[in-house]
Structure formats: structure tokens, C-alpha cells
Write an enzyme that holds these catalytic residues in place. Structure first.
Site, mmCIF file in Angstrom:
data_model
loop_
_atom_site.group_PDB
_atom_site.id
_atom_site.type_symbol
_atom_site.label_atom_id
_atom_site.label_comp_id
_atom_site.label_asym_id
_atom_site.label_seq_id
_atom_site.Cartn_x
_atom_site.Cartn_y
_atom_site.Cartn_z
ATOM 1 N N ASP A 2 -5.021 -14.877 1.451
ATOM 2 C CA ASP A 2 -5.704 -13.722 0.879
ATOM 3 C C ASP A 2 -6.627 -14.173 -0.259
ATOM 4 O O ASP A 2 -6.245 -15.020 -1.077
ATOM 5 C CB ASP A 2 -4.650 -12.743 0.336
ATOM 6 C CG ASP A 2 -5.272 -11.493 -0.243
ATOM 7 O OD1 ASP A 2 -5.830 -10.708 0.538
ATOM 8 O OD2 ASP A 2 -5.215 -11.303 -1.481
ATOM 9 N N GLU A 44 -9.342 -15.928 3.926
ATOM 10 C CA GLU A 44 -10.187 -14.742 3.771
ATOM 11 C C GLU A 44 -11.345 -15.052 2.826
ATOM 12 O O GLU A 44 -11.185 -15.053 1.612
ATOM 13 C CB GLU A 44 -9.373 -13.565 3.220
ATOM 14 C CG GLU A 44 -10.171 -12.267 3.282
ATOM 15 C CD GLU A 44 -9.927 -11.322 2.133
ATOM 16 O OE1 GLU A 44 -10.362 -10.165 2.241
ATOM 17 O OE2 GLU A 44 -9.331 -11.726 1.111
HETATM 18 C C1 QV4 Z 1 -8.737 -0.646 -10.791
HETATM 19 C C2 QV4 Z 1 -10.250 -0.658 -10.989
HETATM 20 C C3 QV4 Z 1 -10.716 -1.984 -11.589
HETATM 21 C C4 QV4 Z 1 -9.987 -2.204 -12.894
HETATM 22 C C5 QV4 Z 1 -8.480 -2.116 -12.694
HETATM 23 C C6 QV4 Z 1 -7.841 -2.218 -14.064
HETATM 24 O O1 QV4 Z 1 -10.904 -0.443 -9.719
HETATM 25 O O2 QV4 Z 1 -12.109 -1.995 -11.786
HETATM 26 O O3 QV4 Z 1 -10.312 -3.498 -13.383
HETATM 27 O O4 QV4 Z 1 -8.082 -0.904 -12.028
HETATM 28 O O5 QV4 Z 1 -6.595 -1.694 -14.125
HETATM 29 C C7 QV4 Z 1 -6.127 -1.717 -6.323
HETATM 30 C C8 QV4 Z 1 -7.033 -0.532 -6.544
HETATM 31 C C9 QV4 Z 1 -8.093 -0.862 -7.577
HETATM 32 C C10 QV4 Z 1 -7.399 -1.259 -8.883
HETATM 33 C C11 QV4 Z 1 -6.520 -2.455 -8.584
HETATM 34 C C12 QV4 Z 1 -5.717 -2.886 -9.799
HETATM 35 O O6 QV4 Z 1 -7.639 -0.147 -5.336
HETATM 36 O O7 QV4 Z 1 -8.913 0.277 -7.804
HETATM 37 O O8 QV4 Z 1 -8.391 -1.643 -9.838
HETATM 38 O O9 QV4 Z 1 -5.564 -2.122 -7.538
HETATM 39 O O10 QV4 Z 1 -4.754 -1.929 -10.111
HETATM 40 C C13 QV4 Z 1 -6.185 -4.570 -1.904
HETATM 41 C C14 QV4 Z 1 -7.078 -3.356 -2.009
HETATM 42 C C15 QV4 Z 1 -7.568 -3.147 -3.413
HETATM 43 C C16 QV4 Z 1 -6.378 -3.085 -4.349
HETATM 44 C C17 QV4 Z 1 -5.674 -4.426 -4.252
HETATM 45 C C18 QV4 Z 1 -4.467 -4.526 -5.168
HETATM 46 O O11 QV4 Z 1 -8.176 -3.515 -1.149
HETATM 47 O O12 QV4 Z 1 -8.263 -1.919 -3.469
HETATM 48 O O13 QV4 Z 1 -6.803 -2.820 -5.674
HETATM 49 O O14 QV4 Z 1 -5.193 -4.573 -2.903
HETATM 50 O O15 QV4 Z 1 -3.584 -3.488 -4.940
HETATM 51 C C19 QV4 Z 1 -13.248 -8.336 -1.911
HETATM 52 C C20 QV4 Z 1 -12.458 -9.632 -1.972
HETATM 53 C C21 QV4 Z 1 -11.399 -9.724 -0.893
HETATM 54 C C22 QV4 Z 1 -10.538 -8.439 -0.845
HETATM 55 C C23 QV4 Z 1 -11.467 -7.245 -0.705
HETATM 56 C C24 QV4 Z 1 -10.706 -5.930 -0.709
HETATM 57 O O16 QV4 Z 1 -13.324 -10.738 -1.866
HETATM 58 O O17 QV4 Z 1 -10.577 -10.822 -1.160
HETATM 59 O O18 QV4 Z 1 -12.415 -7.198 -1.777
HETATM 60 N N1 QV4 Z 1 -9.551 -8.486 0.231
HETATM 61 C C25 QV4 Z 1 -8.171 -8.948 -0.005
HETATM 62 C C26 QV4 Z 1 -7.153 -8.120 0.747
HETATM 63 C C27 QV4 Z 1 -7.069 -6.760 0.137
HETATM 64 C C28 QV4 Z 1 -6.544 -6.874 -1.266
HETATM 65 C C29 QV4 Z 1 -6.985 -8.075 -1.964
HETATM 66 C C30 QV4 Z 1 -7.785 -9.018 -1.401
HETATM 67 C C31 QV4 Z 1 -6.420 -8.328 -3.284
HETATM 68 O O19 QV4 Z 1 -7.467 -8.076 2.101
HETATM 69 O O20 QV4 Z 1 -6.252 -5.887 0.890
HETATM 70 O O21 QV4 Z 1 -6.985 -5.723 -2.035
HETATM 71 O O22 QV4 Z 1 -5.200 -9.012 -3.035
HETATM 72 O O23 QV4 Z 1 -14.145 -8.345 -0.825
#
Ligand code: QV4
Ligand code: CA
Length: 479
Positions: free
Chosen positions: A188, A225
């Protein structure tokens, strides 16, 4: 590290998104094994932060490396891996090691561990302040590679993989699951880690477990990824010497095609070129757990189970085409993109219920991997083996057909007009059962029968109004 280690001539993995380990083990035995699937990708297995309303994405906020999530604990994980390996289905784990959780107070995990997130104290690992990148910053400029790798992705506390101690904890975790019998990992957020750090980590991993049936000296299958659609500082090619990379362009371009925005005839030279990685470096899919719900990349062009006819066509093309290592998505139903998997009042994930008549899933699980057309295309792919594309035909528009050597033949109709054509199939003469409209039951084809003549020619009929715009035949299904 690019070989998925499928058993014999199996092919294709399915992502059983958010499934419980016991249910995955059952699915290996009752369905995936018998059907020919090569493996399963499981959702992150290590302890995560419990978030309010239990969104699916809480699993991407680790609190420790204990195997303990809503999918199960270490003993149910170990038992699943064993049971799946026993029926020749491999297990791949989604590894989240770029970061720990974001801020939460209190921060309590699915295994009961706690953390003080603002001071970066994760005692259950343990990690503390010095193990994270400093100074703390957040990613906003994707044209700055250092920022993308050393700053926080959406506020998720960013581990510093250049530190020996951090590396050792990650290596210890991955080695533990290798020893439990897994065949590979999805890395990831690999884009958010330095290739040179990953290289060191991967180089310290154990060989796959001989005790669990892997040949001596087999290396872990690694797919990373790295979302690179062009135009950013970080390139997917920076990671291909380390393992495969998930090719996000694949599903985006095909989504666009099968939504009808491009004519299928242009897929004639699909594959290398097209801005795609070399085939042997790529893992591909039509959609994943992120982009099916607007996270990650791809936006509205991504096809999902919600547009079934187009989705099945795109998936049929994915599985019929030799490019890449293929993955099939298996979803739960959602309208709210945050909502977690089907669960009871206490937040325990529900087991999928399977309709004994149709073999499809109920109670909120979609189980695309069980849809007749998709499951049959997995079989098509393993019958096609490594044979090349031959006998390409198109109508200069949205109707195409091709064979895989002389093993298998597919035709697709995305046009407003019916497809009614005599086409060269490349197959030996005989009667074949179209695996999309039916199956062979008691030696009879329940769908369309296709007769291939001595010259390899068959009459192909796919009405524009057909439920599925695909016809597929292969030497494994003659009637
Ligand atoms: C929020 C704000 C931020 C702020 C933060 C501060 O948006 O700006 O800084 O609070 O408290 C969730 C929420 C997100 C929140 C964050 C932290 O959606 O709004 O930030 O938690 O609390 C998944 C989801 C994300 C989720 C994350 C952790 O998609 O929405 O964030 O899990 O729960 C890029 C990357 C790629 C990524 C992709 C989604 O390059 O690597 O974005 N894909 C992978 C996974 C994905 C996962 C992650 C990475 C993180 O496939 O499922 O994100 O592990 O393209
Ligand atoms: Ca990082």
C-alpha cells in the site's frame, strides 16, 4: 518477486474486500479452488484504529502489527492460509507500512492496543516520535518527490523507512506472515516510500515457506501501489526493478472504452505502448476498493458492478487479453462511499450468504467473482495459457473478436448494431458452448452453441440488446 506463484496452470486473483478470514477459507474450498482461481488478496490484516461508524478505510490506519482486525485474529489467519493453500489458492496480503494512523483521541485498536497519536507513541509495536519523518508536513504538491515520500498522506503519520529500527519492524512483520504461508503482498502507498528503502526491506525477507508447499528459494510476490497517470514527479518505472506495479492506467482507459467513449477497434494493439508498463511488470484490474468509490485515481471513468453490462464486458476483455497479472474485484454494496462492509449492531462483519440456486451472494455482498460471466472468463484465461492474440477482427467500429492461439476465442459487441458475422475463431472444428450465455450441464449447453467448421470459421451472433455483449468459447467447453 514478480511471479504470483499460482499453482499449476491457475490464473487470476480476487480481492475479497473486507471478508473475514474464516469466510475466505470457506470460499477457497467451496468455490475458488474448484473454479481455478489462483489466489486471494485480503484486506489489511494488522491491527487498525477503530473509527466512528466503522468506515472501510479505518483498516488503512494501523495501530500495531498484531494480526487482529474485524477479519479475524492470528490463529484464524493462519488457518485460512493453510486451508487455501491446501486447495491450491494463494494468499496475498495488503501491507500498510508507509504510515500508522492519523490523529485520534482516544486511539483504540481492533486488538485493544492504544496509542497517543499526537506524540507518535504506538507502544504495541513499539514506535515513537523518532521513527516518523520530521519535521511533520502534509502532502500537497505531487510534483515534489521528497514531499510525497516524507510528508503525511491525508494526515496519516508517516514512518521513516530509512531508519534501521523501522525497517526491522516492517521486515519482522512481513517475515512472520511469509512463515505462515502467504505467497505475496500488495504494498500500500508504495509511491509514498523511497524505492531504495523498499529495496533494503525486500532484500531482507525470507524465502517462501517450504513447509507450506512452496518450492525451495521462491521469493515473495510483490506488487506495489504506485499511481502514476503521467504528469507527477514519481514514476511507476522507479519501482519495477523491485516487483510488479499496479497499473492504474489500465482500468481507466478500458473504463473509457467500454463506457462507449472510444471505439473498441482501437484496442487492436492494446498492451505495451499505450503508456502501460511492460506486461511482466504489471498487475491490472478494472476497478479497486478505492477507485470504485471515488478514492484514489480514475474518477467517473472507472467501471464498477453498478454498471453491470459494461463492467462484465471490460472484465471479459481484461481476462481474455494476455497483458499483465489480472485481479478481479469483489465488493460489498454501497451508496455512501465511506460505509464499511455489511456488519451487525456490534460492528462484527457479516458472512456473505450464498444463494444455493444461483451461487450469487446476498446480504450486501456483491461477489463479482461469482458472477457467471466473470468466473467463466477466469477459466477462459487459464485455458488460453500464454498463447498470443490471433485472428483479430473488427467492424471498423465497436465490434471486435480475437482468439488466443487455437485454445480460445472471444467476440465483443459494444455497438448499437447487432453483431452477425462469420468469423475465423482459430479453434479446431467442433461444437462449443458459449460460456457467457450458458454452461455445459449433463453434457448439454444451456446457452448458445457455436459450431466451428473445418476451416475454423463460426457464425457469431451478439445482438446489440443482449444482456451481455460478449461471446466466449474455448477448448475446455465443448458440447
Ligand atoms: C483528513 C483530511 C486530511 C487531514 C486529516 C487530519 O482529509 O487533509 O490532514 O484528516 O486529521 C481517511 C479520510 C481522510 C482523513 C484521513 C486521516 O478519508 O479524509 O484525512 O483518513 O484521518 C484510505 C482512504 C483514505 C483514508 C485512508 C486512511 O482512501 O480516504 O483517509 O484510507 O483511513 C493517493 C495515494 C494512494 C492511496 C490513494 C487513496 O497515492 O496510496 O490516494 N491509496 C492507498 C489505499 C487507500 C488508503 C491509503 C492508500 C492509505 O488504497 O485505501 O486510503 O493507506 O492516490
Ligand atoms: Ca512516506
Amino acid at each position: 518477486q514478480k511471479d504470483p506463484h499460482y499453482k499449476d496452470d491457475r490464473d487470476t486473483m480476487v480481492h475479497l474486500f473486507e471478508w473475514k478470514f474464516d469466510d475466505i477459507a470457506d470460499e477457497c474450498e467451496r468455490f475458488l479452488g474448484p473454479m481455478g482461481y489462483g489466489g486471494v488478496q485480503v484486506s489489511p490484516i494488522n491491527e487498525n484504529l477503530i473509527m466512528r461508524n466503522r468506515p472501510w478505510y479505518e483498516r488503512y490506519q494501523p495501530l500495531s502489527f498484531k494480526i487482529n482486525t474485524r477479519s479475524g485474529n492470528e490463529s484464524s489467519f493462519a488457518s485460512m492460509v493453510k486451508r487455501c493453500n491446501a486447495v491450491d489458492v494463494r494468499i496475498y496480503v495488503d501491507i500498510v507500512v508507509n504510515h500508522m494512523s492519523g490523529d485520534a483521541n482516544p486511539a483504540v485498536g481492533t486488538g485493544g492496543s492504544t496509542a497517543n497519536t499526537s506524540s507518535r507513541s504506538y507502544p504495541a509495536v513499539p514506535f515513537s516520535f523518532a521513527d516518523f519523518h520530521q519535521p511533520v508536513c502534509s502532502i500537497s504538491n505531487y510534483n515534489n518527490a521528497t514531499e510525497v515520500r516524507n510528508c503525511e498522506l491525508s494526515g496519516l503519520h508517516d514512518l521513516d523507512q530509512s531508519k534501521e529500527y523501522v525497517r526491522s519492524k516492517i521486515v519482522e512483520f512481513i517475515n512472520r506472515i511469509i512463515d505462515l504461508g502467504v505467497a505475496g503482498i500488495r504494498v500500500d502507498a508504495a509511491k509514498h516510500m523511497w524505492p531504495q528503502d523498499l529495496k533494503v526491506i525486500y532484500s531482507r525477507l525470507n524465502n517462501l515457506s517450504v513447509a507450506h508447499g512452496f518450492p525451495a528459494k521462491s521469493r515473495l510476490f510483490i506488487y506495489q501501489e504506485v499511481i502514476d497517470l503521467g504528469g507527477e514527479a514519481i514514476k511507476k518505472g522507479e519501482y519495477t526493478s523491485l516487483g510488479r506495479v499496479i497499473e492504474f492506467t489500465f482500468g481507466i482507459v478500458l473504463g473509457n472504452f467500454f463506457r462507449g467513449n472510444e471505439q473498441l477497434k482501437f484496442l487492436k494493439n492494446w498492451g505495451n505502448g499505450w503508456g502501460l508498463l511492460p506486461s511482466e511488470d504489471a498487475l491490472v484490474m478494472i476497478d479497486n476498493h478505492d477507485n470504485q468509490r471515488g478514492h484514489g485515481a480514475g474518477g467517473a471513468t472507472i467501471l464498477t458492478y453498478k454498471l453491470p453490462k459494461q463492467y462484465k464486458m471490460a472484465t471479459a476483455f481484461e481476462l481474455a487479453h494476455p497483458y499483465g497479472t489480472t485481479r478481479v474485484m469483489s465488493s460489498f454494496n454501497f451508496t455512501d462511499p465511506s460505509i464499511g462492509p455489511p456488519a451487525d449492531k456490534n460492528g462484527s462483519i457479516l458472512s456473505p450468504e450464498i444463494d444455493p440456486k444461483t451461487g450469487t451472494c446476498k446480504n450486501g455482498w456483491i461477489c463479482e467473482h461469482r458472477w457467471h460471466q466473470i468466473q467463466q472468463m477466469v477459466v477462459f484465461r487459464l485455458v488460453a495459457k500464454n498463447d498470443p492474440i490471433n485472428n483479430w477482427w473488427d467492424n471498423d467500429g465497436d465490434q471486435i473478436a480475437f482468439s488466443r492461439g487455437s485454445n480460445a476465442f472471444i467476440a465483443l459487441n459494444n455497438d448499437d448494431e447487432d453483431l452477425k458475422q462469420s468469423l475465423v475463431t482459430g479453434l479446431p472444428a467442433g461444437k462449443y458452448c458459449d460460456v457467457i450465455t450458458g454452461q455445459v450441464k449433463n453434457n448439454k449447453c444451456t446457452g448458445k452453441t457455436v459450431e466451428v467448421g473445418k476451416n475454423g470459421v463460426a457464425f457469431v451472433d451478439i445482438p446489440a440488446s443482449a444482456e451481455d455483449g460478449v461471446l466466449a468459447i474455448h477448448i475446455g467447453r465443448q458440447s
